[in-house]
Design an enzyme around this catalytic site. Structure first.
Site, PDB file in Angstrom:
ATOM      1  N   ASP A  53       0.887  -1.151   0.000  1.00 43.04           N
ATOM      2  CA  ASP A  53       0.000   0.000   0.000  1.00 43.04           C
ATOM      3  C   ASP A  53       0.931   1.208   0.000  1.00 43.04           C
ATOM      4  OD1 ASP A  53      -2.375   1.610   0.355  1.00 43.04           O
ATOM      5  OD2 ASP A  53      -1.805   1.795   2.458  1.00 43.04           O
ATOM      6  N   ASP A 100       0.142   5.101   0.951  1.00 42.18           N
ATOM      7  CA  ASP A 100       0.014   6.053   2.057  1.00 42.18           C
ATOM      8  C   ASP A 100      -0.110   5.303   3.384  1.00 42.18           C
ATOM      9  OD1 ASP A 100       0.030   8.025   0.074  1.00 42.18           O
ATOM     10  OD2 ASP A 100      -2.159   8.009  -0.081  1.00 42.18           O
ATOM     11  N   ASN A 119      -5.393   3.123  -3.281  1.00 39.52           N
ATOM     12  CA  ASN A 119      -6.650   3.816  -3.559  1.00 39.52           C
ATOM     13  C   ASN A 119      -6.351   5.310  -3.605  1.00 39.52           C
ATOM     14  OD1 ASN A 119      -8.163   1.452  -3.470  1.00 39.52           O
ATOM     15  ND2 ASN A 119      -8.886   1.774  -1.382  1.00 39.52           N
ATOM     16  N   SER A 143      -8.846   8.127  -4.030  1.00 41.05           N
ATOM     17  CA  SER A 143     -10.179   8.710  -4.203  1.00 41.05           C
ATOM     18  C   SER A 143     -10.136  10.231  -4.331  1.00 41.05           C
ATOM     19  CB  SER A 143     -11.087   8.317  -3.039  1.00 41.05           C
ATOM     20  OG  SER A 143     -10.672   8.964  -1.843  1.00 41.05           O
ATOM     21  N   CYS A 183      -6.294   3.295  -7.911  1.00 40.94           N
ATOM     22  CA  CYS A 183      -7.710   3.345  -8.248  1.00 40.94           C
ATOM     23  C   CYS A 183      -8.228   4.743  -7.957  1.00 40.94           C
ATOM     24  CB  CYS A 183      -8.507   2.316  -7.449  1.00 40.94           C
ATOM     25  SG  CYS A 183     -10.276   2.405  -7.844  1.00 40.94           S
ATOM     26  N   ARG A 227     -10.894  -0.905  -6.466  1.00 38.43           N
ATOM     27  CA  ARG A 227     -10.778  -0.187  -5.199  1.00 38.43           C
ATOM     28  C   ARG A 227     -10.727  -1.177  -4.037  1.00 38.43           C
ATOM     29  NH1 ARG A 227     -10.989   4.532  -2.884  1.00 38.43           N
ATOM     30  NH2 ARG A 227     -11.907   4.669  -0.816  1.00 38.43           N
ATOM     31  N   LYS A 228      -9.637  -1.102  -3.243  1.00 40.03           N
ATOM     32  CA  LYS A 228      -9.559  -1.962  -2.067  1.00 40.03           C
ATOM     33  C   LYS A 228     -10.724  -1.600  -1.142  1.00 40.03           C
ATOM     34  CE  LYS A 228      -5.367  -0.502  -1.441  1.00 40.03           C
ATOM     35  NZ  LYS A 228      -4.071  -0.187  -0.840  1.00 40.03           N
ATOM     36  N   ASP A 235      -1.629  -0.804   5.786  1.00 35.93           N
ATOM     37  CA  ASP A 235      -1.823  -0.199   7.110  1.00 35.93           C
ATOM     38  C   ASP A 235      -3.290  -0.130   7.507  1.00 35.93           C
ATOM     39  OD1 ASP A 235      -2.429   1.809   5.229  1.00 35.93           O
ATOM     40  OD2 ASP A 235      -1.980   3.383   6.687  1.00 35.93           O
TER      41      ASP A 235
END
Length: 176
Positions: free
Chosen positions: A17, A19, A60, A62, A98, A116-117, A142
């Site tokens: 991942d 961030d 992700n 968004s 995503c 999208r996770k 995380d």
């Protein structure tokens, strides 16, 4: 691009991942001058490379659907991250993101996405493109949604606490 259907030997992979794992999660990050690497993050990617594993990022984003930044900003940031990793001889084999969110304010990005996770779409797309040894691969995230995506793709997932990524990762590389 590699093709998983070719004659290439399969290699394990680490799916990161972004961030909260590679960099501090400051919320809707898209500018390189605001990126703060997590302690040991670059060295962790180098350790993955040196072990012969693929290194992937699945994130992700968004903020695109929310109108906070554009996809081009994500691509620029990932290019900058790749340059920074290159300074210590490390690399990411592929960055996946995503930009979609069902509650986005930008209409073309306002949708439910299999990428999208916690959905496993980004991972599955990478598995289709690269010859990955799934059994010996894992994801480091995380958030519980990261681990859900890993499970849905048939991967082990590990929850990173946010301290030193290299110290967290080295024992996992030896275990896999």
């Amino acid at each position: 691009m590699s093709s998983a259907s070719g004659d290439q030997p399969r290699r394990p992979a680490v799916f990161f991942d972004r961030d909260g794992v590679l960099n501090k999660d400051i919320g809707y990050l898209f500018e390189s001058d605001r990126l703060i690497w997590i302690d040991g993050a670059r060295e962790a990617v180098k350790a993955v490379n040196d072990t012969g594993y693929f290194a992937f990022v699945v994130t992700n984003q968004s903020g695109v659907a929310r109108g906070l930044y554009e996809e081009a900003h994500i691509q620029e940031l990932h290019g900058w991250m790749a340059q920074e990793l290159g300074r210590i001889g490390a690399h990411i084999d592929a960055f996946e993101y995503c930009p979609f969110h069902p509650e986005g304010t930008v209409e073309r990005y306002r949708k439910v996405s299999y990428r999208r996770k916690p959905s496993p779409g980004m991972i599955n797309d990478l598995l289709a493109r690269f010859p990955v040894d799934l059994e010996h691969s894992f994801l480091v995230g995380d958030q519980p949604t990261d681990l859900e995506a890993a499970r849905a793709a048939g991967l082990k997932g590990y929850l990173f606490s946010g301290s030193n990524l290299e110290l967290f990762l080295r024992p996992l590389l030896q275990r896999s």
